[in-house]
Design a protein around this motif. Structure first.
Motif, PDB file in Angstrom:
ATOM      1  N   GLN A   1       0.823  -1.196   0.000  1.00 14.60           N
ATOM      2  CA  GLN A   1       0.000   0.000   0.000  1.00 14.60           C
ATOM      3  C   GLN A   1       0.862   1.254   0.000  1.00 14.60           C
ATOM      4  O   GLN A   1       1.991   1.236   0.469  1.00 14.60           O
TER       5      GLN A   1
ATOM      6  N   ASN B   1     -13.460   3.301  -3.279  1.00 16.42           N
ATOM      7  CA  ASN B   1     -13.452   3.466  -4.738  1.00 16.42           C
ATOM      8  C   ASN B   1     -14.793   4.079  -5.146  1.00 16.42           C
ATOM      9  O   ASN B   1     -15.763   3.371  -5.435  1.00 16.42           O
TER      10      ASN B   1
ATOM     11  N   LEU C   1      -3.238   2.592  -9.940  1.00 20.46           N
ATOM     12  CA  LEU C   1      -3.489   1.201 -10.336  1.00 20.46           C
ATOM     13  C   LEU C   1      -4.646   1.127 -11.338  1.00 20.46           C
ATOM     14  O   LEU C   1      -4.508   0.609 -12.438  1.00 20.46           O
TER      15      LEU C   1
ATOM     16  N   LEU D   1      -7.868  -3.730  -2.240  1.00 21.81           N
ATOM     17  CA  LEU D   1      -7.773  -2.734  -3.316  1.00 21.81           C
ATOM     18  C   LEU D   1      -8.504  -1.445  -2.935  1.00 21.81           C
ATOM     19  O   LEU D   1      -9.085  -0.773  -3.783  1.00 21.81           O
TER      20      LEU D   1
ATOM     21  N   SER E   1      -3.740  -1.492  -1.440  1.00 25.32           N
ATOM     22  CA  SER E   1      -4.573  -0.329  -1.158  1.00 25.32           C
ATOM     23  C   SER E   1      -3.812   0.984  -1.277  1.00 25.32           C
ATOM     24  O   SER E   1      -2.607   1.050  -1.073  1.00 25.32           O
ATOM     25  N   ARG E   2      -4.563   2.022  -1.667  1.00 24.86           N
ATOM     26  CA  ARG E   2      -4.074   3.401  -1.777  1.00 24.86           C
ATOM     27  C   ARG E   2      -3.010   3.586  -2.874  1.00 24.86           C
ATOM     28  O   ARG E   2      -2.172   4.478  -2.779  1.00 24.86           O
ATOM     29  N   ASN E   3      -3.048   2.733  -3.875  1.00 16.85           N
ATOM     30  CA  ASN E   3      -2.245   2.957  -5.078  1.00 16.85           C
ATOM     31  C   ASN E   3      -3.196   3.490  -6.151  1.00 16.85           C
ATOM     32  O   ASN E   3      -3.775   2.738  -6.933  1.00 16.85           O
ATOM     33  N   LYS E   4      -3.345   4.803  -6.169  1.00 16.22           N
ATOM     34  CA  LYS E   4      -4.385   5.420  -6.989  1.00 16.22           C
ATOM     35  C   LYS E   4      -4.142   5.328  -8.490  1.00 16.22           C
ATOM     36  O   LYS E   4      -5.051   5.540  -9.289  1.00 16.22           O
TER      37      LYS E   4
ATOM     38  N   CYS F   1      -8.084   2.683  -4.807  1.00 10.59           N
ATOM     39  CA  CYS F   1      -7.214   2.438  -5.970  1.00 10.59           C
ATOM     40  C   CYS F   1      -7.787   3.038  -7.249  1.00 10.59           C
ATOM     41  O   CYS F   1      -7.401   2.646  -8.350  1.00 10.59           O
TER      42      CYS F   1
END
Length: 298
Positions: free
Chosen positions: A5, A95, A39, A63, A34-37, A66
């Motif tokens: 993340q 999301n 992606l 996820l 999580s928090r990998n925008k 993301c």
């Protein structure tokens, strides 16, 4: 477990991860992205080529936040439908573009005989009430494995959403044990639907979270109490923080527990409500009484 993340990963990273999931030696059970925008949907599409592979052993996929839209749910649903699906826990909270279309697509996976998903988190996904129709259909399906459904922070869900969802909760096939509806703009009328679910012969709910629904009030708690006092009710934990409950509502809860000596309720969270000393005394007396299972009132 792999915690990735906040790593500023792009969709291309998912190609490598999918290859790892497809490998003969794959033993990964928990993957947190999580928090990998960056992606996005393209990343999830690539990742799903690994999720659908017979070698994949992944059980938990995170996820959250993301930047996923409804199209990601098409890929995830395909993974849930695959013969080799081993996913048990799927976290998609935060999301906001997922929407009703995403939940409908996801439900095609949830209803499939191959699906083994037990936990689904959709908190803060800006879901409308109509999403609950798809989720209820999944709960009613013969192959339903869902045990925990997290919908907190979806303010558009409202009473109409809970009414739709309850058609799944009262169904004999429903195995849901934990339902979280905190901050979903619910009023007392939602409690009528939830009480009906608690009274149903097939009720399996053990944990219900309604925190942060300030319109619930005493009238909502009174309606909910008609479910709590029923012999079919198996609820063990009830969270009602900050729900505008006063002494009247507190007394109704105490009466419900007292009228059902075999009540399974062990934990009652009422923080952030103005109960007053009289209601607190009634509830505290039940905690101290060995004839009741209530152990904790906050």
């Amino acid at each position: 477990m792999r915690l990735l993340q906040w790593c500023d990963l792009s969709d291309s990273s998912c190609s490598s991860l999918a290859a790892a999931l497809r490998s003969n030696s794959s033993s990964l059970r928990h993957l947190d992205l999580s928090r990998n925008k960056q992606l996005g949907d393209s990343g999830v599409k690539l990742l799903s080529t690994g999720l659908e592979h017979p070698n994949c052993r992944l059980e938990t996929l995170e996820l959250q936040w993301c930047n996923l839209s409804g199209s990601s749910c098409s890929s995830l649903a395909a993974a849930l439908r695959s013969n080799s699906s081993s996913l048990r826990h799927l976290h998609l909270s935060g999301n906001e573009q997922l929407g009703d279309s995403g939940v409908k697509l996801l439900s095609t996976g949830l209803e499939h005989p191959n699906c083994r998903l037990e936990t689904l988190e959709l908190g803060g996904c800006d879901l409308p009430d109509s999403s609950c129709s798809s989720l209820a259909a999944a709960l009613r399906s013969d192959s339903s494995s869902l045990r925990r459904l997290y919908l907190s922070g979806n303010e558009q869900l409202g009473d109409s959403g809970v009414k739709l969802l309850s058609t799944g909760l009262i169904h004999p096939k429903c195995r849901l044990e934990t339902l979280e509806l905190g901050g979903c703009d619910l009023s007392h009328s939602s409690c009528s639907s939830l009480a009906a679910a608690l009274r149903s012969n097939s009720s399996s709910l053990r944990h219900l979270d309604l925190s942060g629904n300030t319109l619930l009030g005493d009238s909502g708690v009174k309606l909910l109490s008609t479910g709590l006092e029923h012999p079919n009710c198996r609820l063990e934990t009830l969270e009602l923080q900050c729900c505008s409950i006063t002494a009247e509502g507190g007394a109704a809860l105490a009466s419900a527990v007292k009228s059902h000596p075999s009540s399974h309720l062990t934990t009652l969270d009422l923080r952030g409500n103005d109960l007053g000393s009289s209601a607190v005394q009634l509830l505290s007396a039940l905690v101290e009484d060995p004839n009741f299972k209530l152990q904790k009132v906050e």
